[in-house]
Design a protein around this motif. Structure first.
Motif, PDB file in Angstrom:
ATOM      1  N   ASN A 168       0.686   8.111   9.045  1.00 18.13           N
ATOM      2  CA  ASN A 168       0.355   7.192   7.947  1.00 18.13           C
ATOM      3  C   ASN A 168       1.179   7.435   6.686  1.00 18.13           C
ATOM      4  N   TYR A 171       1.422   5.162   3.684  1.00 18.69           N
ATOM      5  CA  TYR A 171       0.224   4.973   2.857  1.00 18.69           C
ATOM      6  C   TYR A 171      -0.199   6.250   2.141  1.00 18.69           C
ATOM      7  N   ASN A 209      -4.082  -7.930  -0.642  1.00 22.16           N
ATOM      8  CA  ASN A 209      -3.040  -7.431   0.240  1.00 22.16           C
ATOM      9  C   ASN A 209      -3.214  -5.925   0.378  1.00 22.16           C
ATOM     10  N   ASP A 211      -1.669  -4.067   2.400  1.00 18.86           N
ATOM     11  CA  ASP A 211      -0.536  -3.508   3.130  1.00 18.86           C
ATOM     12  C   ASP A 211       0.720  -3.344   2.266  1.00 18.86           C
ATOM     13  N   HIS A 213       2.559  -1.075   1.147  1.00 17.89           N
ATOM     14  CA  HIS A 213       2.854   0.355   1.294  1.00 17.89           C
ATOM     15  C   HIS A 213       4.272   0.680   0.833  1.00 17.89           C
ATOM     16  N   ASN A 216       7.269  -1.454   1.534  1.00 15.27           N
ATOM     17  CA  ASN A 216       7.282  -2.822   1.011  1.00 15.27           C
ATOM     18  C   ASN A 216       7.701  -2.897  -0.466  1.00 15.27           C
ATOM     19  N   ASP A 235       6.894  -9.643   1.861  1.00 14.33           N
ATOM     20  CA  ASP A 235       5.799  -9.249   2.771  1.00 14.33           C
ATOM     21  C   ASP A 235       4.416  -9.283   2.118  1.00 14.33           C
ATOM     22  N   THR A 239      -4.395  -9.597   3.627  1.00 12.49           N
ATOM     23  CA  THR A 239      -4.623  -8.913   4.913  1.00 12.49           C
ATOM     24  C   THR A 239      -6.106  -8.880   5.289  1.00 12.49           C
ATOM     25  N   TYR A 247     -10.530  -1.722   5.311  1.00 12.77           N
ATOM     26  CA  TYR A 247      -9.363  -1.128   4.682  1.00 12.77           C
ATOM     27  C   TYR A 247      -9.745  -0.659   3.290  1.00 12.77           C
ATOM     28  N   ALA A 251      -3.174  -0.434  -0.440  1.00 15.86           N
ATOM     29  CA  ALA A 251      -2.504   0.400   0.555  1.00 15.86           C
ATOM     30  C   ALA A 251      -2.338   1.838   0.069  1.00 15.86           C
TER      31      ALA A 251
END
Ligand SMILES: [Zn+2]
Length: 331
Positions: A168, A171, A209, A211, A213, A216, A235, A239, A247, A251
């Protein structure tokens, strides 16, 4: 099929050529009026399998590179200037997958046209059977010279990998505050970029969002320059609409630790962004202006959601999740 809505910017009051307004034809397609794609999603999957061993685009989502051959955008293994992402072929991995394409398009337009954040040019494009796919122009090539920019994502800049920080790593390796430290270290015009980055983080929070991370966010330098800039935003996606598991709100962690308010509520509120702004030296007057803008721009966001190609249930979800996040960060 002739729509009266531009598939690039969703404008409804403009003259269109092959579904695009002149501004989008210029910006997204460098002045070429593109034909609908001459293949469909089934053929896309085949072409992707043929091309993928040589493709340089990373990531797990189905996508291929395209390049112009006269007025046709065709798949290519090298020097593609566009990336095409269709709705995924449905392996049950994500929910509401038919809305992914319109979700990404809408999220990018909110960033670009409402928040005025530099954002990759993008639009929707029809497959040969009329189904819509998401298309975005690569920003790491100079439009005029065609030369490639020197670009690196934040994971690369910090030097974190799966072997250094585990699976991970994108993140877990650091916080958004650490990202600002990178910007201050490498970007010459960092005062502007830090405010830009703040807007990106708060936008990601609003559109849910989860994501955004380390891969991005990227820095790039233009040809013949060693001055680094933040690349355009890319991107972006709500999400929460597609991923079932709980989640985190974002991120990456926002700060190095948690504020008392976060400890109390378990999610980010006004206090956290105010503290973040303080740590990154964003002046109060700029912070207040952005927070006021968020409040005032909501009708425009809602208008764009309504015009988007999302399904009715996705529109409803997008609006309610955005409003819920707005409420959280209200003073
Ligand atoms: Zn347009």
């Amino acid at each position: 099929m002739e729509n009266d809505i531009c598939l690039g910017c969703l404008a409804t009051n403009k003259t269109l050529k092959n579904n695009y307004c002149l501004k989008c034809i210029k910006e997204l397609f460098n002045g070429i009026v593109p034909n609908p794609l001459n293949f469909d999603r089934v053929e896309f999957t085949k072409k992707r399998a043929e091309l993928s061993p040589r493709m340089s685009i990373s990531g797990v989502q189905d996508k291929i590179s395209l390049t112009f051959e006269k007025k046709d955008l065709v798949p290519t293994a090298i020097n593609g200037k566009y990336i095409l992402k269709p709705i995924s072929s449905g392996d049950g991995h994500i929910q509401n997958e038919k809305d992914v394409v319109a979700n990404e398009h809408l999220s990018m337009l909110i960033s670009k046209n409402i928040f005025n954040i530099p954002t990759a040019s993008c639009g929707l494009i029809q497959f040969s059977d009329g189904e819509l796919a998401y298309i975005t122009k690569r920003f790491d090539y100079d439009d005029i010279s065609g030369l490639k920019y020197d670009q690196e994502d934040f994971a690369g800049i910090i030097g974190v990998t799966p072997s250094s920080h585990g699976e991970n790593y994108k993140y877990d390796a650091c916080s958004y505050l650490d990202c600002v430290r990178i910007i201050k270290k490498y970007v010459a015009s960092s005062v502007v970029s830090v405010e830009d980055f703040f807007k990106r983080i708060i936008l990601n929070y609003l559109i849910c969002n989860g994501d955004a991370h380390l891969k991005n966010f990227s820095l790039f330098s233009k040809v013949n320059s060693n001055e680094y800039f933040l690349t355009p935003n890319y991107d972006l996606l709500n999400t929460r609409f597609h991923v079932n598991e709980k989640y985190g709100d974002m991120a990456l962690e926002l700060l190095d630790g948690y504020t008392a308010t976060y400890e109390k509520y378990g999610y980010y509120t006004y206090d956290d962004f105010k503290t973040f702004a303080k740590y990154i030296d964003l002046p109060d007057v700029r912070f207040n202006k952005i927070m006021k803008f968020i409040e005032e721009s909501y009708p425009k966001v809602e208008e764009l959601i309504d015009k988007s190609f999302l399904s009715e249930s996705a529109k409803k979800f997008y609006k309610s999740s955005y409003q819920e996040r707005m409420k959280r960060i209200k003073f």
